[in-house]
Each structure stands twice: as structure tokens, then as C-alpha cells.
Design an enzyme around this catalytic site. Structure first.
Site, mmCIF file in Angstrom:
data_model
loop_
_atom_site.group_PDB
_atom_site.id
_atom_site.type_symbol
_atom_site.label_atom_id
_atom_site.label_comp_id
_atom_site.label_asym_id
_atom_site.label_seq_id
_atom_site.Cartn_x
_atom_site.Cartn_y
_atom_site.Cartn_z
ATOM 1 N N HIS A 156 5.731 -8.709 -2.533
ATOM 2 C CA HIS A 156 4.665 -8.587 -1.550
ATOM 3 C C HIS A 156 5.236 -7.820 -0.368
ATOM 4 C CE1 HIS A 156 2.412 -11.448 -3.926
ATOM 5 N NE2 HIS A 156 3.427 -12.286 -3.874
ATOM 6 N N CYS A 170 2.172 -4.557 -1.261
ATOM 7 C CA CYS A 170 1.189 -4.196 -0.245
ATOM 8 C C CYS A 170 1.914 -3.673 0.993
ATOM 9 C CB CYS A 170 0.349 -5.416 0.141
ATOM 10 S SG CYS A 170 -0.721 -6.033 -1.185
#
Length: 439
Positions: A265, A308
Site C-alpha cells: 500500500h 496507491c
């Protein structure tokens, strides 16, 4: 009311399925092959099976039946549109902004519709050396599907199809040429490389590390000849320590490339460790500059980051493909063995998304970026394409994907300081997607 709507929707799908014949089902499978996984489509026996898959993937619902209307329109079952509350004219009015079947798939289907049985026999004769010996042809769609599976036919390369159509029926070329013009596939008069282009000299000695690795990616990179070493479940401290360890390893001198792939992430310019602490991507890469890691100086260092880069969601913007133009600029390169090089030369950073935005993943097939990266490496490495050309294709692949709701997009972003073209050696074995174990 909810149960009533769902029941009515199921009745609509059932009635439409009952009115579609075997040839219609084959056409629907072909037109959906960019939307649904090929393994799922192989098990399809009826139109109802396809509708169920589309519903499961959120492409089709009681609230939004446009994709089914588009499919019925494409296969010319216009009378069935009434069961969905559409007409031929109404579908045409919304195709530009809501159409989901790609121009490539439309072009192939249109060709199949115009290939007669005699033409099909002639095409098979011309391609006999490229087709499996025991393969039995049932239709033009079957042939086109096989050519795609063998990577002889792709969105960016229709040369094989073009050549056989020239011989069998030049009239078929008009359909292909219209597609190529819209796609910008006609050869450019501008040379992007020239005779002075240099490539990194590569053999099969690679360094490669990763974080939270995927089986699909591991197979592809092992196929490319990389020495794959995986490090799952790393905290932020583990990541920094690993970079320091790799920076100091002596066997870099025996290798000619360093590749690091991180799946995690992230936020803007950083990725998370398993302890939810951020590590700057620039900090990770700084361990391998020419100053910090002299043994990798002048050698390519590639970083692929699936994470992300923020919380914003990219929305679709609709453009007129017919008005798009190819804007190319000339590129020049010169290099001398006696010149110094910048400290941060020869890096490539492939990000799954642009700064500030989220990246997406399919619940079964994995992240859009990794899917596209694996697919394009397997397709284009055997053709001798360099890594920047491959990542441009990855950009195109991911940019064309859209969430089932049609409101969320993703745009990968490569950045590089490479001084030469990076080309993987062509593997002797077929790519993993063509091997028996598959993905």
C-alpha cells in the site's frame, strides 16, 4: 420492491437467453473476451452463463443493462433490445460514451462476419505452418481466438491478419485499415531511435528482489532468466535494512542489472511496510546510486512499485478516437566511454499510478498494473521490444481498464534516467501463459 426488481431482471435475462442460438453465444463470448477471464469463458455453454458472469463481475445489473444492450446491438439482435427497454437508435446514441467493447474487438468481430467459408479455408491454408497440426477449425471466430492465444494477433499487431487478408480478400483490409488509422498503428515517418541508439548489454545474470510477491509475477521474471529472491511481510525497518544489505553485496559486480519489485500500500512518494509505517521511494532508490553502490554504476536499475499514491480516484474522460493524432518528437543520444555520468543515471521507476491517486485490483486476477505488466512482458519481450516501449503498452492497457461502475480509472507512470535502451534477452521457453500450468 427489491426482490420484485431482481426477479423481473432475471426473467429478462432468461427470455433473451432463450432467443439466442449457438452462433449468437459464440459471438457474445468473443465480444466479452476482454471483460471476462478466458478460463471462465471456456466453461460457457449458453448465453445465460455469460450473463451470470457479467452480473458477478458487476458489468451487468438490474439498474444498468447497457452492456447487454450493446452486445445485442453488436451481434445484430436488434429485436431483443426491446426486452431491455432499448431501441437500436437509443443504443447508438450512447455507444460513444458508454460502450465497453473495444475497437479492436469490434474490428475482429466485423472481419469474422465478412469471412466466408471459402475465405476461411484459404486463410487456414496460408497459416498452416503457424497453427497446431491437430487443431480443428469451426469458425472464423475460433481462428481469430487461436491467433490471439498464440500472440500472433494483438491490439498493437495485426500484421499476420493483414497479410493473409491481402491475399485472400483485399476488401477485408478496409476494416483493418480503419482500425489502424484510429489506433495510430501506421508506421511513423519520424525515426525515434536512429543508427546511434545504444542498448545495455544484457545476459541472464540479474538481481531481483520483491516485497509481497505474486506467483504470477514470479513466474514471468523467472521465465526472463532472473535470479528471483522474495522477501514477504517486511516492516518499514526491514525494507530499509534489506536495501542496505543489497547495497553492500559484492556479487553486484558479476551481474549486469538490478530489479526491485514492491507490492504494497502507499501514499504520495512512499510505500507502507507491514507495520503501517511509510518508507520513501526515493530513500529506497538512493541506496543504489553510483555513489552509494559503485558496483551498479552504469548498470540499469529498475523499480516496479504496485501501490496507491494517494486517495483520489481518477475519473474517465471521453475523447474522440478519430481525432487523436500521434505527436512524436525526435530523440538524440550520444555517449562516450570517457565521459562521466550523473550519480542517479540509469534508473527506471515504474509506478502503478500517478501521484495522489489510488490503484485498483481485480478480486480474482490481481492488480490491474501487475496483470498488464506480466501480460506485456510475455507478449513483447519475445519481439525484442525495449522496456520503455513495453511500459508504454502497459500504460495503454491499464488506461483502458475501468471499474464495473464505469466511473473509476487508473494511469500508471514510468519515470527514468536510462541512457540506453533496455532489452531483455529473448527466453528460449514459451511464456508462462502458454505453458501447461498457466496462471
Amino acid at each position: 420492491m427489491g426482490d420484485y426488481i431482481r426477479l423481473k431482471f432475471q426473467q429478462q435475462l432468461f427470455l433473451i437467453s432463450e432467443n439466442l442460438v449457438t452462433e449468437d453465444v459464440a459471438a457474445l463470448k468473443f465480444l466479452c473476451s476482454d471483460l471476462l477471464h478466458i478460463r471462465k469463458l471456456e466453461g460457457v455453454r449458453s448465453a445465460a452463463d455469460i450473463f451470470e458472469l457479467l452480473v458477478h463481475q458487476d458489468y451487468l445489473s438490474a439498474e444498468d443493462t447497457f452492456l447487454l444492450a450493446e452486445l445485442l446491438y453488436r451481434i445484430k439482435c436488434h429485436a431483443l433490445l426491446e426486452k431491455l427497454g432499448y431501441s437500436k437508435k437509443k443504443v447508438q446514441e450512447h455507444l460513444h460514451e458508454r460502450g465497453r467493447v473495444s475497437p479492436y474487438r469490434q474490428m475482429l468481430y466485423e472481419l469474422s462476419e465478412n469471412i466466408t467459408n471459402e475465405m476461411l479455408k484459404e486463410i487456414i491454408f496460408l497459416l498452416q505452418n503457424r497453427l497446431p497440426k491437430r487443431w480443428t477449425t469451426l469458425s472464423a471466430l475460433d481462428l481469430l481466438t487461436l491467433l490471439e492465444k498464440q500472440s500472433l494477433l494483438t491490439e498493437e499487431n495485426v500484421e499476420v491478419l493483414e497479410e493473409v487478408c491481402k491475399t485472400v480478400s483485399p476488401d477485408l483490409l478496409e476494416t483493418i485499415n480503419c482500425y489502424k488509422k484510429a489506433k495510430g498503428l501506421f508506421p511513423s515517418k519520424i525515426s525515434l531511435h536512429g543508427d546511434s541508439t545504444k542498448c545495455f548489454s544484457l545476459d541472464l545474470n540479474f538481481s531481483f528482489i520483491c516485497h509481497l510477491f505474486t506467483e504470477q509475477l514470479e513466474r514471468v521474471f523467472r521465465w526472463l532468466g532472473l535470479d528471483v529472491r522474495t522477501y514477504p511481510d517486511l516492516t518499514s525497518g526491514d525494507i530499509i535494512n534489506l536495501m542496505q544489505t543489497w547495497q553492500q553485496m559484492q556479487d553486484h559486480k558479476d551481474r549486469n542489472c538490478f530489479i526491485c519489485c514492491i507490492l504494497s500500500h502507499g501514499e504520495s512518494g512512499a510505500i507502507y511496510g507491514t507495520d503501517e509505517e511509510l518508507v520513501s521511494i526515493r530513500t529506497i532508490m538512493s541506496h543504489f546510486t553510483a555513489k552509494q553502490c559503485p558496483q551498479l554504476a552504469a548498470k540499469p536499475k529498475l523499480f516496479f512499485i504496485q501501490a496507491c499514491q494517494g486517495k483520489n480516484i481518477q475519473c474517465p474522460v471521453y475523447v474522440d478516437a478519430a481525432q487523436q493524432t500521434l505527436d512524436l518528437s525526435s530523440m538524440q543520444e550520444s555517449f562516450s566511454l570517457f565521459e562521466s555520468i550523473p550519480e542517479e543515471a540509469d534508473f527506471l521507476l515504474g509506478m502503478a499510478t500517478v501521484d495522489g491517486f489510488v490503484s485498483f485490483r481485480h478480486i480474482e486476477e490481481g492488480s490491474w498494473y501487475i496483470q498488464a505488466l506480466c501480460s506485456k512482458l510475455q507478449l513483447l519481450v519475445p519481439r525484442g521490444e525495449d522496456i520503455l516501449s513495453i511500459l508504454t503498452e502497459v500504460n495503454e492497457d491499464v488506461a483502458r481498464r475501468v471499474s464495473p461502475s464505469g466511473t473509476k480509472k487508473q494511469m500508471p507512470q514510468p519515470a527514468y534516467t536510462l541512457r540506453r535502451k533496455f532489452i531483455f534477452p529473448i527466453p528460449a521457453d514459451p511464456p508462462p501463459s502458454e505453458q501447461h500450468q498457466g496462471f
